[in-house]
Design a protein around this motif. Structure first.
Motif, PDB file in Angstrom:
ATOM      1  N   PHE A   9      -5.838  -2.058  -6.869  1.00 57.36           N
ATOM      2  CA  PHE A   9      -4.876  -1.176  -7.543  1.00 57.36           C
ATOM      3  C   PHE A   9      -5.550  -0.625  -8.796  1.00 57.36           C
ATOM      4  N   HIS A  10      -5.002   0.477  -9.303  1.00 59.39           N
ATOM      5  CA  HIS A  10      -5.415   0.988 -10.604  1.00 59.39           C
ATOM      6  C   HIS A  10      -4.149   1.402 -11.347  1.00 59.39           C
ATOM      7  N   SER A  11      -3.837   0.727 -12.436  1.00 61.54           N
ATOM      8  CA  SER A  11      -2.603   0.958 -13.193  1.00 61.54           C
ATOM      9  C   SER A  11      -1.397   0.976 -12.250  1.00 61.54           C
ATOM     10  N   LEU A  12      -1.341  -0.006 -11.369  1.00 65.14           N
ATOM     11  CA  LEU A  12      -0.250  -0.262 -10.410  1.00 65.14           C
ATOM     12  C   LEU A  12      -0.193   0.706  -9.236  1.00 65.14           C
ATOM     13  N   ALA A  13      -1.181   1.622  -9.127  1.00 63.91           N
ATOM     14  CA  ALA A  13      -1.252   2.522  -7.967  1.00 63.91           C
ATOM     15  C   ALA A  13      -2.253   1.940  -6.965  1.00 63.91           C
ATOM     16  N   PRO A  14      -1.833   1.705  -5.707  1.00 60.05           N
ATOM     17  CA  PRO A  14      -2.751   1.086  -4.732  1.00 60.05           C
ATOM     18  C   PRO A  14      -3.852   2.029  -4.262  1.00 60.05           C
ATOM     19  N   LEU A  15      -5.000   1.441  -3.933  1.00 60.46           N
ATOM     20  CA  LEU A  15      -6.104   2.218  -3.353  1.00 60.46           C
ATOM     21  C   LEU A  15      -5.775   2.480  -1.884  1.00 60.46           C
ATOM     22  N   LEU A  16      -5.783   3.769  -1.491  1.00 56.94           N
ATOM     23  CA  LEU A  16      -5.426   4.129  -0.110  1.00 56.94           C
ATOM     24  C   LEU A  16      -6.446   5.089   0.467  1.00 56.94           C
ATOM     25  N   GLN A  17      -6.546   5.048   1.796  1.00 54.15           N
ATOM     26  CA  GLN A  17      -7.372   6.022   2.511  1.00 54.15           C
ATOM     27  C   GLN A  17      -6.465   6.761   3.486  1.00 54.15           C
ATOM     28  N   THR A  18      -6.799   8.016   3.750  1.00 56.81           N
ATOM     29  CA  THR A  18      -5.943   8.817   4.640  1.00 56.81           C
ATOM     30  C   THR A  18      -6.485   8.755   6.062  1.00 56.81           C
ATOM     31  N   SER A  19      -5.541   8.613   7.028  1.00 60.14           N
ATOM     32  CA  SER A  19      -5.948   8.621   8.438  1.00 60.14           C
ATOM     33  C   SER A  19      -4.774   9.141   9.266  1.00 60.14           C
ATOM     34  N   ALA A  20      -4.957  10.305   9.890  1.00 62.48           N
ATOM     35  CA  ALA A  20      -3.955  10.911  10.786  1.00 62.48           C
ATOM     36  C   ALA A  20      -2.526  10.827  10.226  1.00 62.48           C
ATOM     37  N   HIS A  21      -2.259  11.531   9.127  1.00 59.78           N
ATOM     38  CA  HIS A  21      -0.941  11.623   8.477  1.00 59.78           C
ATOM     39  C   HIS A  21      -0.395  10.273   7.996  1.00 59.78           C
ATOM     40  N   GLN A  22      -1.251   9.269   7.963  1.00 63.54           N
ATOM     41  CA  GLN A  22      -0.818   7.945   7.497  1.00 63.54           C
ATOM     42  C   GLN A  22      -1.746   7.500   6.389  1.00 63.54           C
ATOM     43  N   TYR A  23      -1.266   6.602   5.546  1.00 61.26           N
ATOM     44  CA  TYR A  23      -2.157   5.984   4.573  1.00 61.26           C
ATOM     45  C   TYR A  23      -2.542   4.604   5.075  1.00 61.26           C
ATOM     46  N   LEU A  24      -3.794   4.244   4.863  1.00 59.62           N
ATOM     47  CA  LEU A  24      -4.242   2.891   5.187  1.00 59.62           C
ATOM     48  C   LEU A  24      -4.673   2.211   3.897  1.00 59.62           C
ATOM     49  N   ASN A  65       2.050   1.677   7.216  1.00 53.01           N
ATOM     50  CA  ASN A  65       2.675   0.879   8.276  1.00 53.01           C
ATOM     51  C   ASN A  65       3.465  -0.255   7.612  1.00 53.01           C
ATOM     52  N   ALA A  66       4.366  -0.892   8.399  1.00 50.52           N
ATOM     53  CA  ALA A  66       5.317  -1.849   7.813  1.00 50.52           C
ATOM     54  C   ALA A  66       4.593  -3.011   7.112  1.00 50.52           C
ATOM     55  N   ARG A  67       3.479  -3.488   7.700  1.00 47.47           N
ATOM     56  CA  ARG A  67       2.796  -4.631   7.094  1.00 47.47           C
ATOM     57  C   ARG A  67       2.190  -4.267   5.736  1.00 47.47           C
ATOM     58  N   ASP A  68       1.476  -3.122   5.688  1.00 46.25           N
ATOM     59  CA  ASP A  68       0.863  -2.707   4.422  1.00 46.25           C
ATOM     60  C   ASP A  68       1.933  -2.399   3.375  1.00 46.25           C
ATOM     61  N   ALA A  69       3.033  -1.763   3.827  1.00 44.00           N
ATOM     62  CA  ALA A  69       4.114  -1.419   2.873  1.00 44.00           C
ATOM     63  C   ALA A  69       4.643  -2.697   2.233  1.00 44.00           C
ATOM     64  N   SER A  70       4.853  -3.717   3.041  1.00 44.51           N
ATOM     65  CA  SER A  70       5.403  -4.964   2.526  1.00 44.51           C
ATOM     66  C   SER A  70       4.394  -5.670   1.605  1.00 44.51           C
ATOM     67  N   LEU A  71       3.125  -5.724   2.023  1.00 46.44           N
ATOM     68  CA  LEU A  71       2.105  -6.396   1.194  1.00 46.44           C
ATOM     69  C   LEU A  71       1.906  -5.678  -0.140  1.00 46.44           C
ATOM     70  N   LEU A  72       1.831  -4.340  -0.089  1.00 51.34           N
ATOM     71  CA  LEU A  72       1.580  -3.589  -1.330  1.00 51.34           C
ATOM     72  C   LEU A  72       2.784  -3.637  -2.262  1.00 51.34           C
ATOM     73  N   SER A  73       4.004  -3.691  -1.687  1.00 53.34           N
ATOM     74  CA  SER A  73       5.212  -3.813  -2.521  1.00 53.34           C
ATOM     75  C   SER A  73       5.204  -5.154  -3.255  1.00 53.34           C
ATOM     76  N   THR A  74       4.885  -6.216  -2.518  1.00 53.34           N
ATOM     77  CA  THR A  74       4.806  -7.550  -3.142  1.00 53.34           C
ATOM     78  C   THR A  74       3.735  -7.545  -4.225  1.00 53.34           C
TER      79      THR A  74
END
Ligand SMILES: NC(=O)C1=CN([C@@H]2O[C@H](COP(=O)(O)OP(=O)(O)OC[C@H]3O[C@@H](n4cnc5c(N)ncnc54)[C@H](OP(=O)(O)O)[C@@H]3O)[C@@H](O)[C@H]2O)C=CC1
Ligand SMILES: [Mg+2]
Length: 352
Positions: free
Chosen positions: A52-67, A146-155
């Motif tokens: 994370f950087h200042s509470l913003a997660p590091l993400l990569q783009t892949s086919a209209h989704q974030y990973l 995806n649901a798993r990443d959303a839940s992990l990053l929220s926590t």
């Protein structure tokens, strides 16, 4: 019992046992890492880190989704070295889960101030280039994960935010020290232990039997309606909060309520959303909107809500200047609560 049925039952039992066994093993492993600093530090060697950087997660783009990419300890040490940061900064990381194979997962914020190094935030663009991704505000990215990443990053975000805001003991004013997993902080001068906190919030879908009540706050995206929500006041039960919030926001009295499900929600700073269905007293359905809380509220028919659930964004302004009526995305518990109401209505209208 037929032979086939016997085998099927045994298979089912074996499958359940296997599932339970994996779950219990995982849970016990995480418990140990929270209790034992040395075990947790060891788990970092083979673990993986979400950045994370200042509470913003590091993400990569892949086919209209974030990973959400994960990095090993070695990669992280190399990165910190390259940007002149002390590798001890890794001790700021928090444990957020583990894989079925017991690979521990941690989250680390490279932008927040740390007792181990300062000014990491100066390097944000260079870090993004190096990490082949971008630090994106969770509010903007949550629904494209995806649901798993959303839940992990929220926590992860809620935990990182809590640690950042609880650096000092509120009794002694001295710096508090986090345990290795980040499941608590202790004040070394008086041994007061601080545990991460979250705010309980009720979310209620009020129905009059055939219609449901949805509302908008002015801060919502244009055209979006949701169920009524509100923070629990100190001393209240969930039932009392629901009755108070419905009365406060739309001037109606709840007659009955039924628990549906709950969800951790990272906004505004980590809430436990407790979702319930509620009904109002017959003949008492006249809404009086509290304009200090809501922009508007209205009753919607089953068909209107079922159509809105199927609608997909982006929601652009229509020719008459209005926006289409739409509902929160699938990931939000309000969506699931509304969907369940629609499905129940269909069932209750089917001939017995
Ligand atoms: N996951 C989902 O499906 C949904 C989630 N939600 C979440 O539910 C939350 C609550 O809904 P909302 O209708 O805004 O709540 P409320 O109706 O309780 O109103 C919000 C106001 O309550 C006050 N407040 C009281 N306690 C707290 C606290 N612990 N933290 C922050 N504010 C507090 C604040 O007032 P003041 O600023 O005046 O002090 C705030 O502006 C929202 O933040 C939203 O993120 C909402 C709908 C759907
Ligand atoms: Mg509210």
């Amino acid at each position: 019992m037929s032979l086939y049925c016997g085998i099927a039952c045994r298979r089912k039992f074996f499958w359940c046992y296997r599932l339970l066994s994996t779950y219990v093993t995982k849970t016990r492993y995480l418990f140990e890492l929270k209790e034992d600093d040395d075990a947790c530090k060891k788990a970092q060697q083979t673990g993986a880190f979400y950045l994370f950087h200042s509470l913003a997660p590091l993400l990569q783009t892949s086919a209209h989704q974030y990973l959400a990419p994960r990095h090993s300890l070695l990669e992280l040490e190399r990165l910190l070295g390259k940007f002149g940061q002390d590798a001890q900064r890794i001790e700021d990381s928090v444990l957020i889960g583990c894989s079925e194979q017991q690979e521990a997962w941690f989250a680390l914020d490279l932008g927040l101030d740390s007792s181990f190094s300062i000014s990491a935030s100066l390097h944000k663009p260079e870090m993004e280039t190096e990490l082949k991704g971008s630090f994106i505000e969770l509010r903007k990215a949550l629904f494209q994960l995806n649901a798993r990443d959303a839940s992990l990053l929220s926590t992860a975000q809620a935990l990182l935010r809590w640690h950042d805001a609880h650096q000092f003991c509120s009794r002694s004013g001295q710096p508090t020290k986090k345990n290795m997993a980040g499941s608590k902080r202790v004040c070394p001068s008086n041994n007061i232990i601080y545990y991460p906190q979250m705010a309980p919030v009720v979310i209620t879908l009020v129905s009059d039997g055939t219609r449901c009540l949805l509302a908008r706050q002015s801060s919502f995206p244009k055209g979006m309606y949701s169920a009524l929500a509100g923070f629990c006041d100190i001393g209240e039960s969930v039932e009392e909060t629901i009755r108070r919030e419905v009365a406060e926001e739309v001037g109606l009295e709840v007659e009955s309520l039924q628990y549906y499900a709950s969800q951790h929600w990272p906004f505004p700073s980590g809430s436990l959303m407790i979702a319930c269905h509620a009904t109002v007293k017959p003949g008492q359905t006249e809404i009086q909107v509290n304009l200090r809380e809501l922009e508007t509220a209205a009753w919607f028919s089953h068909d209107e809500v079922a159509t809105a659930l199927k609608r997909k964004g982006p929601y652009t302004q229509q020719q008459n200047g209005t926006f289409p009526f739409w509902l929160p995305p699938k990931l939000a518990i309000s969506h699931q609560l509304i969907k369940e109401w629609v499905e129940k209505q269909i069932c209750s209208s089917l001939p017995a």
